[in-house]
Write a protein that holds these residues in place. Sequence first.
Motif, PDB file in Angstrom:
ATOM      1  N   GLU A   1      -6.658 -15.126  17.601  1.00  0.00           N
ATOM      2  CA  GLU A   1      -6.627 -13.901  16.799  1.00  0.00           C
ATOM      3  C   GLU A   1      -5.212 -13.361  16.686  1.00  0.00           C
ATOM      4  O   GLU A   1      -4.835 -12.791  15.640  1.00  0.00           O
ATOM      5  N   LYS A   2      -4.399 -13.519  17.715  1.00  0.00           N
ATOM      6  CA  LYS A   2      -3.006 -13.095  17.653  1.00  0.00           C
ATOM      7  C   LYS A   2      -2.243 -13.906  16.604  1.00  0.00           C
ATOM      8  O   LYS A   2      -1.465 -13.343  15.813  1.00  0.00           O
ATOM      9  N   ASP A   3      -2.459 -15.211  16.566  1.00  0.00           N
ATOM     10  CA  ASP A   3      -1.789 -16.039  15.563  1.00  0.00           C
ATOM     11  C   ASP A   3      -2.240 -15.674  14.150  1.00  0.00           C
ATOM     12  O   ASP A   3      -1.418 -15.631  13.215  1.00  0.00           O
ATOM     13  N   SER A   4      -3.521 -15.388  13.972  1.00  0.00           N
ATOM     14  CA  SER A   4      -4.022 -15.009  12.650  1.00  0.00           C
ATOM     15  C   SER A   4      -3.461 -13.676  12.201  1.00  0.00           C
ATOM     16  O   SER A   4      -3.168 -13.484  11.012  1.00  0.00           O
ATOM     17  N   LEU A   5      -3.282 -12.760  13.144  1.00  0.00           N
ATOM     18  CA  LEU A   5      -2.743 -11.449  12.796  1.00  0.00           C
ATOM     19  C   LEU A   5      -1.247 -11.516  12.537  1.00  0.00           C
ATOM     20  O   LEU A   5      -0.703 -10.727  11.756  1.00  0.00           O
ATOM     21  N   ASP A   6      -0.550 -12.448  13.169  1.00  0.00           N
ATOM     22  CA  ASP A   6       0.899 -12.580  12.969  1.00  0.00           C
ATOM     23  C   ASP A   6       1.247 -13.107  11.585  1.00  0.00           C
ATOM     24  O   ASP A   6       2.276 -12.728  11.012  1.00  0.00           O
ATOM     25  N   ILE A   7       0.428 -13.991  11.034  1.00  0.00           N
ATOM     26  CA  ILE A   7       0.780 -14.642   9.773  1.00  0.00           C
ATOM     27  C   ILE A   7       0.232 -13.918   8.546  1.00  0.00           C
ATOM     28  O   ILE A   7       0.495 -14.328   7.424  1.00  0.00           O
ATOM     29  N   ILE A   8      -0.509 -12.832   8.737  1.00  0.00           N
ATOM     30  CA  ILE A   8      -1.093 -12.148   7.604  1.00  0.00           C
ATOM     31  C   ILE A   8      -0.009 -11.425   6.802  1.00  0.00           C
ATOM     32  O   ILE A   8       0.941 -10.861   7.356  1.00  0.00           O
ATOM     33  N   GLN A   9      -0.125 -11.481   5.489  1.00  0.00           N
ATOM     34  CA  GLN A   9       0.787 -10.797   4.577  1.00  0.00           C
ATOM     35  C   GLN A   9       0.099  -9.535   4.066  1.00  0.00           C
ATOM     36  O   GLN A   9      -0.880  -9.600   3.339  1.00  0.00           O
ATOM     37  N   HIS A  10       0.623  -8.387   4.487  1.00  0.00           N
ATOM     38  CA  HIS A  10      -0.041  -7.130   4.145  1.00  0.00           C
ATOM     39  C   HIS A  10       0.280  -6.707   2.719  1.00  0.00           C
ATOM     40  O   HIS A  10       1.416  -6.820   2.247  1.00  0.00           O
ATOM     41  N   GLU A  11      -0.745  -6.212   2.054  1.00  0.00           N
ATOM     42  CA  GLU A  11      -0.588  -5.663   0.706  1.00  0.00           C
ATOM     43  C   GLU A  11      -1.597  -4.534   0.528  1.00  0.00           C
ATOM     44  O   GLU A  11      -2.807  -4.746   0.607  1.00  0.00           O
ATOM     45  N   TRP A  12      -1.083  -3.335   0.325  1.00  0.00           N
ATOM     46  CA  TRP A  12      -1.935  -2.156   0.184  1.00  0.00           C
ATOM     47  C   TRP A  12      -2.564  -2.164  -1.201  1.00  0.00           C
ATOM     48  O   TRP A  12      -1.868  -2.126  -2.223  1.00  0.00           O
ATOM     49  N   ILE A  13      -3.878  -2.234  -1.270  1.00  0.00           N
ATOM     50  CA  ILE A  13      -4.566  -2.409  -2.550  1.00  0.00           C
ATOM     51  C   ILE A  13      -5.035  -1.098  -3.163  1.00  0.00           C
ATOM     52  O   ILE A  13      -5.441  -1.078  -4.330  1.00  0.00           O
ATOM     53  N   LEU A  14      -4.974   0.012  -2.440  1.00  0.00           N
ATOM     54  CA  LEU A  14      -5.468   1.273  -2.984  1.00  0.00           C
ATOM     55  C   LEU A  14      -4.662   1.762  -4.188  1.00  0.00           C
ATOM     56  O   LEU A  14      -5.257   2.222  -5.164  1.00  0.00           O
ATOM     57  N   PRO A  15      -3.305   1.704  -4.185  1.00  0.00           N
ATOM     58  CA  PRO A  15      -2.588   2.118  -5.400  1.00  0.00           C
ATOM     59  C   PRO A  15      -2.974   1.289  -6.620  1.00  0.00           C
ATOM     60  O   PRO A  15      -3.087   1.810  -7.734  1.00  0.00           O
ATOM     61  N   LYS A  16      -3.174   0.002  -6.437  1.00  0.00           N
ATOM     62  CA  LYS A  16      -3.582  -0.844  -7.560  1.00  0.00           C
ATOM     63  C   LYS A  16      -4.980  -0.474  -8.042  1.00  0.00           C
ATOM     64  O   LYS A  16      -5.272  -0.544  -9.230  1.00  0.00           O
ATOM     65  N   MET A  17      -5.839  -0.065  -7.111  1.00  0.00           N
ATOM     66  CA  MET A  17      -7.175   0.340  -7.508  1.00  0.00           C
ATOM     67  C   MET A  17      -7.141   1.624  -8.326  1.00  0.00           C
ATOM     68  O   MET A  17      -7.900   1.774  -9.285  1.00  0.00           O
ATOM     69  N   GLU A  18      -6.235   2.548  -7.972  1.00  0.00           N
ATOM     70  CA  GLU A  18      -6.114   3.772  -8.754  1.00  0.00           C
ATOM     71  C   GLU A  18      -5.609   3.467 -10.167  1.00  0.00           C
ATOM     72  O   GLU A  18      -6.117   4.012 -11.153  1.00  0.00           O
ATOM     73  N   LYS A  19      -4.629   2.566 -10.267  1.00  0.00           N
ATOM     74  CA  LYS A  19      -4.110   2.208 -11.581  1.00  0.00           C
ATOM     75  C   LYS A  19      -5.176   1.484 -12.404  1.00  0.00           C
ATOM     76  O   LYS A  19      -5.316   1.709 -13.612  1.00  0.00           O
ATOM     77  N   ARG A  20      -5.948   0.623 -11.739  1.00  0.00           N
ATOM     78  CA  ARG A  20      -7.009  -0.091 -12.448  1.00  0.00           C
ATOM     79  C   ARG A  20      -8.071   0.884 -12.930  1.00  0.00           C
ATOM     80  O   ARG A  20      -8.611   0.748 -14.038  1.00  0.00           O
ATOM     81  N   ALA A  21      -8.398   1.884 -12.101  1.00  0.00           N
ATOM     82  CA  ALA A  21      -9.379   2.881 -12.513  1.00  0.00           C
ATOM     83  C   ALA A  21      -8.872   3.698 -13.699  1.00  0.00           C
ATOM     84  O   ALA A  21      -9.629   4.029 -14.622  1.00  0.00           O
TER      85      ALA A  21
END
Length: 246
Positions: free
Chosen positions: A217-237
Amino acid sequence: MAEDLVLDRAIRDWVLIPLSVVMVLIGFLRYFVSKLMRSYQTPDRKVVKEGQVVLRARNLRVAAGFIPTKSFWSRRVYFTNEENGLLHVPKEQAQNPQAQMFSDPNMAMDMMKKNISMIVPQTLTFTWVNFFFSGFVAAKIPFPLTHRFRGMLQNGIDLSTVDVSYVSGRSWYFLNLFGLRGLFSLILGEENATDDAQRMMQMGGFGFDPTKSLSAEKDSLDIIQHEWILPKMEKRAEDVLKKLLK
């Protein structure tokens, strides 16, 4: 050319049906015997704590896009920090599961009970089947098969001219042994003690190693690329709302 056989009804009444009924009854009997032999173990506090840490880290990884970037990085450092992170396991603290089994007599005793409850009934049943039903052609599969299935379906019959779709009595025993898993899971529940296929795969194991789950789980959490999707959801709405208003 493969020969077509005419199966006597007596084979169905004295071989096929009794063998299937006996396999089902033995499965139920072994389930209740295993429940009686099962001993209660107090949960290890360390194992429970590490399991909760893995669950929290997994939830963070799955729902990472719903929190801001700064919040995600702070939480990831909290889990994966090399000094005091919850998912960091020092090498000197990693315990070998084999050594854990030998250090805990209850774990070794439970493993021995589970293996005995599987080996003894199946040994006796196979001896009974091999003595009384060896050489019988018990059934016929209603669809054609290739010659690769001959060794699996015609165990105990040394005739290459017999069609592959015929099943010997000994092979019918093995088909019931591994094929009744769904029936036992339906009647006894998913966590039943009659899963022979799973037991055979676990007989060589030495228990669960929580440190591997922490490291994975540590290795999986280290390689994750974070991207905040809420601003895109507001623009899509907003885009969808504009299209509706036009």
